[in-house]
Design an enzyme around this catalytic site. Structure first.
Site, PDB file in Angstrom:
ATOM      1  N   LYS A 178       0.806  -1.201   0.028  1.00 14.94           N
ATOM      2  CA  LYS A 178       0.046   0.026  -0.029  1.00 14.94           C
ATOM      3  C   LYS A 178       1.057   1.278  -0.021  1.00 14.94           C
ATOM      4  O   LYS A 178       0.504   2.407  -0.423  1.00 14.94           O
ATOM      5  CB  LYS A 178      -0.910  -0.143   1.305  1.00 14.94           C
TER       6      LYS A 178
ATOM      7  N   ASP B 125      -9.901   3.154   2.066  1.00 11.79           N
ATOM      8  CA  ASP B 125      -9.642   2.715   3.452  1.00 11.79           C
ATOM      9  C   ASP B 125     -10.144   3.737   4.559  1.00 11.79           C
ATOM     10  O   ASP B 125     -10.911   3.379   5.353  1.00 11.79           O
ATOM     11  CB  ASP B 125      -8.510   2.214   3.733  1.00 11.79           C
TER      12      ASP B 125
HETATM   13  P1  NAP Z   1       0.473  -3.428   8.337  1.00 13.84           P
HETATM   14  O1  NAP Z   1       0.805  -2.157   7.579  1.00 13.84           O
HETATM   15  O2  NAP Z   1       1.611  -4.612   8.238  1.00 13.84           O
HETATM   16  O3  NAP Z   1       0.701  -2.794   9.779  1.00 13.84           O
HETATM   17  C1  NAP Z   1       0.512  -3.478  10.899  1.00 13.84           C
HETATM   18  C2  NAP Z   1       0.645  -3.033  12.137  1.00 13.84           C
HETATM   19  O4  NAP Z   1       0.328  -3.886  13.356  1.00 13.84           O
HETATM   20  C3  NAP Z   1       1.905  -2.468  12.579  1.00 13.84           C
HETATM   21  O5  NAP Z   1       2.324  -1.337  13.448  1.00 13.84           O
HETATM   22  C4  NAP Z   1       2.673  -3.647  13.234  1.00 13.84           C
HETATM   23  O6  NAP Z   1       3.839  -3.457  13.778  1.00 13.84           O
HETATM   24  C5  NAP Z   1       1.696  -4.181  13.964  1.00 13.84           C
HETATM   25  N1  NAP Z   1       1.568  -5.419  14.633  1.00 13.84           N
HETATM   26  C6  NAP Z   1       1.876  -6.625  13.719  1.00 13.84           C
HETATM   27  N2  NAP Z   1       1.988  -7.718  14.674  1.00 13.84           N
HETATM   28  C7  NAP Z   1       1.813  -7.260  15.779  1.00 13.84           C
HETATM   29  C8  NAP Z   1       1.737  -8.008  17.047  1.00 13.84           C
HETATM   30  N3  NAP Z   1       1.884  -9.266  17.115  1.00 13.84           N
HETATM   31  N4  NAP Z   1       1.694  -7.249  17.916  1.00 13.84           N
HETATM   32  C9  NAP Z   1       1.613  -5.830  18.259  1.00 13.84           C
HETATM   33  N5  NAP Z   1       1.487  -5.009  16.906  1.00 13.84           N
HETATM   34  C10 NAP Z   1       1.663  -5.886  15.805  1.00 13.84           C
HETATM   35  O7  NAP Z   1      -0.907  -3.729   8.085  1.00 13.84           O
HETATM   36  P2  NAP Z   1      -2.010  -2.883   7.608  1.00 13.84           P
HETATM   37  O8  NAP Z   1      -2.494  -2.867   6.529  1.00 13.84           O
HETATM   38  O9  NAP Z   1      -2.136  -1.694   8.730  1.00 13.84           O
HETATM   39  O10 NAP Z   1      -3.427  -3.664   8.538  1.00 13.84           O
HETATM   40  C11 NAP Z   1      -3.585  -3.888   9.747  1.00 13.84           C
HETATM   41  C12 NAP Z   1      -4.705  -4.971  10.056  1.00 13.84           C
HETATM   42  O11 NAP Z   1      -5.960  -4.310   9.422  1.00 13.84           O
HETATM   43  C13 NAP Z   1      -4.591  -6.212   9.209  1.00 13.84           C
HETATM   44  O12 NAP Z   1      -5.226  -7.141   9.978  1.00 13.84           O
HETATM   45  C14 NAP Z   1      -5.495  -5.985   7.946  1.00 13.84           C
HETATM   46  O13 NAP Z   1      -6.252  -7.181   7.894  1.00 13.84           O
HETATM   47  C15 NAP Z   1      -6.498  -4.934   8.694  1.00 13.84           C
HETATM   48  N6  NAP Z   1      -7.392  -4.305   7.818  1.00 13.84           N
HETATM   49  C16 NAP Z   1      -8.586  -4.320   7.753  1.00 13.84           C
HETATM   50  C17 NAP Z   1      -9.410  -3.712   6.835  1.00 13.84           C
HETATM   51  C18 NAP Z   1     -10.715  -3.714   6.643  1.00 13.84           C
HETATM   52  O14 NAP Z   1     -11.273  -3.272   5.668  1.00 13.84           O
HETATM   53  N7  NAP Z   1     -11.553  -4.085   7.754  1.00 13.84           N
HETATM   54  C19 NAP Z   1      -8.742  -2.549   5.785  1.00 13.84           C
HETATM   55  C20 NAP Z   1      -7.047  -2.582   6.271  1.00 13.84           C
HETATM   56  C21 NAP Z   1      -6.568  -3.222   6.904  1.00 13.84           C
HETATM   57  P3  NAP Z   1       5.458  -3.649  13.295  1.00 13.84           P
HETATM   58  O15 NAP Z   1       5.570  -2.500  12.299  1.00 13.84           O
HETATM   59  O16 NAP Z   1       6.250  -3.562  14.519  1.00 13.84           O
HETATM   60  O17 NAP Z   1       5.551  -4.762  12.566  1.00 13.84           O
END
Ligand code: NAP
Length: 279
Positions: A65, A101
């Protein structure tokens, strides 16, 4: 036939093909939405191939993204503010990036919470989704605090969004959530913690949740995560991630086809596909 894609790594379990193809069929549009697994090394090559005239556009998901930004010809204003793109429209080999989003998350929260003016928000996570939620809420929130396991990333996101929007945003360590949550109205989980197959895990301790909170978990598989179960037990109101998934999809559908999306049908298709994934 016009083609649409979702690019990600991994992407096989995405619900978007079921949701988008159901909508395209219902409106009798000659489009097909397909999955395209793309590794980070191949992203630039694939994006250039997608400038083909048969391609109407595509979604990008984890981990592309932010990486996709320099590969596009133009960004719409929301995508520029958020600093991430999840939807791209191809018009005659000109790629314009959008972030659906961010308005989707704000819409979900407005429907559940009401007027968001002056709301106090804690966001867990500092990735692309946290950035989208923070940017969407920034124009109306009193304050937003971003908490992440890597405090430096939370602070960097906060500085970035605050610089673009002017709202008070601070970053901090996820371990400090207890004290901050007591004065918050909304808690958003924008980490993948609690996602299948790790169903029983929550990003924070259950005992810091309180009845005054609205808890929004972006994770949609499972629909009722451990965080949402804990929040319900604490008397808090809850929202799962599937509604945001559908809302970001309906906005992308409108951008690609110029038609209003059949939202209720897309919700049913996403839920059915989720049932298939869970099984
Ligand atoms: P991302 O860019 O990979 O960011 C994930 C974040 O979560 C980062 O800050 C990461 O920390 C942190 N994280 C990962 N594993 C963790 C753990 N075990 N404990 C604490 N923090 C942790 O992902 P994203 O695109 O933001 O997506 C995040 C979540 O939102 C996903 O589950 C995705 O499926 C969901 N989402 C849902 C929608 C929807 O429409 N419902 C839309 C977008 C995203 P680090 O940087 O330290 O790894």
């Amino acid at each position: 036939m016009k083609l649409l894609y979702i690019l990600g790594h991994p992407v096989a379990h995405s619900l978007s093909p079921a949701m988008q193809n159901a909508a395209l069929r219902a409106l009798g549009l000659d489009y097909e939405y397909r999955i395209m697994p793309v590794s980070p090394e191949d992203l630039e090559k694939r994006i250039n191939e997608l400038k083909d005239l048969s391609v109407a556009g595509f979604n990008v998901t984890i981990p592309h993204k932010i990486a996709v930004l320099p590969l596009l010809d133009e960004l719409d204003e929301t995508a520029s503010v958020v600093g991430a793109v999840n939807t791209v429209v191809n018009s005659g080999s000109h790629l314009r990036g959008y972030n659906t989003d961010s308005p989707a998350s704000t819409r979900v929260l407005r429907e559940a919470y009401g007027d968001l003016a002056g709301c106090r928000v804690v966001i867990l996570g500092a990735g692309g989704a946290a950035r989208a939620v923070a940017s969407g809420l920034a124009p109306c929130a009193e304050w937003i605090i971003v908490l992440a396991r890597d405090e430096a990333k939370a602070e960097s996101l906060a500085r970035d969004v605050m610089g673009r929007t002017g709202v008070e945003i601070r970053g901090g360590d996820i371990g400090g959530a207890g004290k901050i949550l007591s004065s918050a109205d909304i808690l958003v989980n924008a980490t993948p913690v609690g996602m299948s197959p790790h169903w029983g895990v929550s990003p924070i301790e259950a005992d810091i949740l309180h009845p005054g909170l609205l808890v929004f978990d972006l994770v949609y598989n499972p629909e009722r995560t451990q965080l949402l179960r804990d929040a319900e037990s604490a008397g808090a109101r809850t929202i799962g991630g599937i509604t945001m998934l559908v809302y970001q999809g309906t906005e992308a559908f409108r951008l690609w086809t110029g038609r209003e999306a059949p939202e209720a049908l897309m919700m049913r298709a996403a839920r059915n596909a989720l049932g298939g994934v869970v099984a």
